[in-house]
Design a protein around this motif. Structure first.
Motif, PDB file in Angstrom:
ATOM      1  N   ASP A 194      23.689  -3.579  34.919  1.00 32.18           N
ATOM      2  CA  ASP A 194      24.919  -2.831  34.699  1.00 32.18           C
ATOM      3  C   ASP A 194      24.501  -1.427  34.274  1.00 32.18           C
ATOM      4  OD1 ASP A 194      27.265  -1.669  33.766  1.00 32.18           O
ATOM      5  OD2 ASP A 194      27.974  -3.456  32.732  1.00 32.18           O
ATOM      6  N   ARG A 195      24.452  -0.501  35.237  1.00 35.86           N
ATOM      7  CA  ARG A 195      23.902   0.839  34.972  1.00 35.86           C
ATOM      8  C   ARG A 195      24.717   1.596  33.923  1.00 35.86           C
ATOM      9  NH1 ARG A 195      19.732  -1.399  37.545  1.00 35.86           N
ATOM     10  NH2 ARG A 195      19.724  -1.123  39.799  1.00 35.86           N
ATOM     11  N   LYS A 196      26.050   1.396  33.926  1.00 37.75           N
ATOM     12  CA  LYS A 196      26.886   2.089  32.943  1.00 37.75           C
ATOM     13  C   LYS A 196      26.571   1.588  31.537  1.00 37.75           C
ATOM     14  CE  LYS A 196      31.696   3.103  31.779  1.00 37.75           C
ATOM     15  NZ  LYS A 196      33.125   2.834  32.100  1.00 37.75           N
ATOM     16  N   ARG A 197      26.454   0.274  31.379  1.00 34.78           N
ATOM     17  CA  ARG A 197      26.098  -0.301  30.075  1.00 34.78           C
ATOM     18  C   ARG A 197      24.741   0.207  29.621  1.00 34.78           C
ATOM     19  NH1 ARG A 197      22.737  -4.598  28.778  1.00 34.78           N
ATOM     20  NH2 ARG A 197      23.235  -5.748  26.877  1.00 34.78           N
ATOM     21  N   THR A 198      23.789   0.275  30.554  1.00 32.23           N
ATOM     22  CA  THR A 198      22.441   0.731  30.221  1.00 32.23           C
ATOM     23  C   THR A 198      22.463   2.162  29.690  1.00 32.23           C
ATOM     24  OG1 THR A 198      21.558  -0.685  31.970  1.00 32.23           O
ATOM     25  CG2 THR A 198      20.115   1.044  31.142  1.00 32.23           C
ATOM     26  N   LEU A 199      23.287   3.005  30.300  1.00 36.62           N
ATOM     27  CA  LEU A 199      23.375   4.398  29.861  1.00 36.62           C
ATOM     28  C   LEU A 199      24.109   4.500  28.531  1.00 36.62           C
ATOM     29  CD1 LEU A 199      22.864   7.383  30.500  1.00 36.62           C
ATOM     30  CD2 LEU A 199      25.033   7.404  31.755  1.00 36.62           C
ATOM     31  N   GLU A 200      25.212   3.748  28.388  1.00 34.25           N
ATOM     32  CA  GLU A 200      26.017   3.854  27.177  1.00 34.25           C
ATOM     33  C   GLU A 200      25.302   3.300  25.946  1.00 34.25           C
ATOM     34  OE1 GLU A 200      30.560   3.628  28.968  1.00 34.25           O
ATOM     35  OE2 GLU A 200      29.585   1.782  28.279  1.00 34.25           O
ATOM     36  N   LEU A 201      24.623   2.168  26.106  1.00 36.09           N
ATOM     37  CA  LEU A 201      24.009   1.512  24.949  1.00 36.09           C
ATOM     38  C   LEU A 201      22.602   2.005  24.660  1.00 36.09           C
ATOM     39  CD1 LEU A 201      25.097  -2.230  25.300  1.00 36.09           C
ATOM     40  CD2 LEU A 201      26.234  -0.365  24.091  1.00 36.09           C
ATOM     41  N   PHE A 202      21.852   2.330  25.714  1.00 41.53           N
ATOM     42  CA  PHE A 202      20.444   2.661  25.523  1.00 41.53           C
ATOM     43  C   PHE A 202      20.097   4.106  25.885  1.00 41.53           C
ATOM     44  CE2 PHE A 202      20.701  -1.902  26.656  1.00 41.53           C
ATOM     45  CZ  PHE A 202      20.228  -2.439  25.468  1.00 41.53           C
ATOM     46  N   GLY A 203      21.086   4.850  26.387  1.00 33.93           N
ATOM     47  CA  GLY A 203      20.813   6.227  26.778  1.00 33.93           C
ATOM     48  C   GLY A 203      19.818   6.318  27.917  1.00 33.93           C
ATOM     49  N   PHE A 204      19.763   5.288  28.753  1.00 37.44           N
ATOM     50  CA  PHE A 204      18.766   5.215  29.824  1.00 37.44           C
ATOM     51  C   PHE A 204      19.462   5.420  31.157  1.00 37.44           C
ATOM     52  CE2 PHE A 204      15.900   2.731  32.692  1.00 37.44           C
ATOM     53  CZ  PHE A 204      14.734   3.449  32.470  1.00 37.44           C
ATOM     54  N   ASP A 205      19.175   6.539  31.785  1.00 37.73           N
ATOM     55  CA  ASP A 205      19.762   6.892  33.081  1.00 37.73           C
ATOM     56  C   ASP A 205      18.876   6.326  34.178  1.00 37.73           C
ATOM     57  OD1 ASP A 205      21.222   7.998  35.116  1.00 37.73           O
ATOM     58  OD2 ASP A 205      20.505  10.040  34.806  1.00 37.73           O
ATOM     59  N   TYR A 206      19.446   5.440  35.002  1.00 33.79           N
ATOM     60  CA  TYR A 206      18.636   4.813  36.046  1.00 33.79           C
ATOM     61  C   TYR A 206      19.506   4.436  37.231  1.00 33.79           C
ATOM     62  CZ  TYR A 206      15.774   1.549  38.646  1.00 33.79           C
ATOM     63  OH  TYR A 206      15.093   0.929  39.668  1.00 33.79           O
ATOM     64  N   GLN A 207      18.992   4.674  38.428  1.00 34.43           N
ATOM     65  CA  GLN A 207      19.602   4.217  39.670  1.00 34.43           C
ATOM     66  C   GLN A 207      18.488   3.774  40.605  1.00 34.43           C
ATOM     67  OE1 GLN A 207      22.877   3.974  40.407  1.00 34.43           O
ATOM     68  NE2 GLN A 207      23.459   4.759  38.378  1.00 34.43           N
ATOM     69  N   LEU A 208      18.778   2.742  41.379  1.00 34.81           N
ATOM     70  CA  LEU A 208      17.858   2.328  42.433  1.00 34.81           C
ATOM     71  C   LEU A 208      18.012   3.310  43.593  1.00 34.81           C
ATOM     72  CD1 LEU A 208      15.816   0.272  43.503  1.00 34.81           C
ATOM     73  CD2 LEU A 208      17.748  -1.102  44.301  1.00 34.81           C
ATOM     74  N   GLU A 209      16.925   3.997  43.964  1.00 37.25           N
ATOM     75  CA  GLU A 209      17.035   5.136  44.879  1.00 37.25           C
ATOM     76  C   GLU A 209      16.498   4.875  46.279  1.00 37.25           C
ATOM     77  OE1 GLU A 209      16.910   8.997  42.100  1.00 37.25           O
ATOM     78  OE2 GLU A 209      14.977   7.967  42.190  1.00 37.25           O
ATOM     79  N   MET A 210      16.279   3.628  46.618  1.00 35.10           N
ATOM     80  CA  MET A 210      15.745   3.324  47.936  1.00 35.10           C
ATOM     81  C   MET A 210      16.717   3.697  49.053  1.00 35.10           C
ATOM     82  SD  MET A 210      16.022  -0.827  47.613  1.00 35.10           S
ATOM     83  CE  MET A 210      15.257  -1.182  49.173  1.00 35.10           C
ATOM     84  N   TYR A 211      18.006   3.819  48.719  1.00 36.78           N
ATOM     85  CA  TYR A 211      19.008   4.158  49.726  1.00 36.78           C
ATOM     86  C   TYR A 211      19.236   5.669  49.835  1.00 36.78           C
ATOM     87  CZ  TYR A 211      19.905  -0.772  48.853  1.00 36.78           C
ATOM     88  OH  TYR A 211      19.764  -2.121  48.666  1.00 36.78           O
ATOM     89  N   LYS A 212      18.599   6.450  48.992  1.00 37.08           N
ATOM     90  CA  LYS A 212      18.756   7.899  49.022  1.00 37.08           C
ATOM     91  C   LYS A 212      17.700   8.548  49.914  1.00 37.08           C
ATOM     92  CE  LYS A 212      20.564   8.504  44.300  1.00 37.08           C
ATOM     93  NZ  LYS A 212      20.323   9.216  43.017  1.00 37.08           N
ATOM     94  N   PRO A 213      18.013   9.696  50.520  1.00 37.32           N
ATOM     95  CA  PRO A 213      16.969  10.461  51.215  1.00 37.32           C
ATOM     96  C   PRO A 213      15.850  10.803  50.230  1.00 37.32           C
ATOM     97  CG  PRO A 213      19.157  11.340  51.715  1.00 37.32           C
ATOM     98  CD  PRO A 213      19.342  10.341  50.614  1.00 37.32           C
TER      99      PRO A 213
END
Length: 285
Positions: A194-213
Motif C-alpha cells: 500500500d504505497r500511500k500507507r508507506t508514505l504516510e506512516l514511514f515517509g518512504f516514497d516508492y513506486q515500482l517503475e518497471m512500467y515507466k520509460p
C-alpha cells in the motif's frame, strides 16, 4: 498471493459467492459479465483439466466468444484471464510448476478437504490476521481484488499524528520489545504494498517503475526497498543477468545517509541475495 493450504478454508465460502454479495462495483460487474459471456470456454477448460490435468495454460482451449479487453499485458489473453477468475471462483488451482509454467488442475484435486468457514467468521479472522501482520492499518479502504488493505473492526482504534483517516492497531504488539534487522524487500511485500500507507506512516516514497520509460525512472526497473531496523532507508537497483551469471548492482539509493554499521548489514544482505540466486556479485564502479 502465497497462502498456507490450511487457510483455504477461510476463502472457500467467499469463492462460492464470486464476484461478491450485495451491490457490486463496476469492476466486479465487468468481470462477472465477461465470465458469463464465455461460460462455454470455462466449461471446456474444466472438461480438459478433468480428463488430462494438471496442464499448463497453453494446453487449454481458448473458445472464448468475447475477448478479454485490457490496456495492459492481459489484453486478449483469454485463457490465462479465465483461469485467474476460476481460481477466485474456487474451480481451479495451481497444482505445481513445470519449469516456469504454472500447472493448472481442478481445485477439488488440489485443495484440502477442510470444513469451510462461514463468510462473516472467515472475513473477521482474516482481518485480525492482516492487522497482526501489519501492526497498524486503515479501518476502511478502497475495494481491491485478491487481498484487502484495510482491517475493518479488528484491533483497537488509533490516531496517527499528522495523518488523516481512521486507523486500527493490534494491541498485543504495543509495548513489546523490538529487534530489527536489515532486509531487501520485494516490491510486492505487504509492508510496502500500500504505497500511500508507506508514505504516510514511514515517509518512504516508492513506486515500482518497471512500467515507466527508462528516462523517467528514479530508482530503477525493479528496485528493492531496503529495510534497516525500524526504518525504510533506501532502494537497491540490481539486475540478475542469468546469461552472464552475475547479479549486477546498478545503484544503491540512500534515502538517509548510511552509517558504517548499516552499510555492512545491507552489504551482507546483497551478498546473501546473490548467493540465493546462484549468481556472482558485480558491484558498481
Amino acid at each position: 498471493m502465497i497462502r498456507p493450504s490450511e487457510d483455504l478454508a477461510l476463502y472457500r465460502a467467499e469463492m462460492a459467492e464470486w464476484p461478491g454479495s450485495g451491490q457490486l462495483l463496476p469492476w466486479q460487474e465487468y468481470r462477472r459479465d465477461w465470465v458469463r459471456a464465455n461460460d462455454a470456454c470455462r466449461l471446456d477448460i474444466l472438461d480438459r483439466l478433468g480428463s488430462a490435468g494438471p496442464l499448463p495454460s497453453r494446453d487449454l482451449p481458448d473458445t472464448c466468444e468475447v475477448p478479454w479487453k485490457s490496456t495492459g499485458w492481459t489484453n486478449n489473453r483469454n485463457v490465462t484471464q479465465m483461469l485467474e477468475f476460476m481460481v477466485v471462483r474456487g474451480e481451479v488451482a495451481i497444482a505445481g510448476r513445470g519449469g516456469r509454467d504454472r500447472l493448472w488442475d481442478l481445485a477439488t484435486r488440489v485443495y484440502p478437504d477442510d470444513q469451510v468457514v462461514p463468510v462473516d467468521e472467515a472475513v473477521r479472522t482474516r482481518d485480525e490476521r492482516r492487522l497482526r501482520a501489519l501492526g497498524i492499518a486503515r479501518a476502511r479502504g478502497p475495494e481491491c481484488p485478491v487481498e484487502p488493505m484495510d482491517v475493518s473492526e479488528a484491533g483497537e482504534p488509533a490516531v496517527v499524528e499528522g495523518v488523516k483517516g481512521t486507523w486500527r492497531v493490534d494491541p498485543t504488539l504495543l509495548g513489546q520489545p523490538f529487534s530489527g534487522r536489515a532486509a531487501l524487500l520485494s516490491p510486492f511485500d505487504r509492508l510496502i504494498h500500500d504505497r500511500k500507507r508507506t508514505l504516510e506512516l514511514f515517509g518512504f516514497d516508492y513506486q515500482l517503475e518497471m512500467y515507466k520509460p527508462a528516462a523517467k525512472r528514479r530508482w530503477g526497473y525493479f528496485a528493492l526497498p531496503i529495510l534497516y531496523a525500524d526504518q525504510l532507508v533506501g532502494k537497491l537497483d540490481a539486475t540478475a543477468d542469468r546469461k552472464a551469471g552475475v547479479l549486477r548492482i546498478d545503484a544503491i539509493h540512500q534515502d538517509i545517509p548510511f552509517t558504517k554499521t548499516m552499510t555492512a548489514a545491507i552489504d551482507r544482505e546483497i551478498k546473501d541475495l546473490s548467493h540465493w540466486l546462484e549468481l556472482d556479485l558485480t558491484l558498481p564502479r
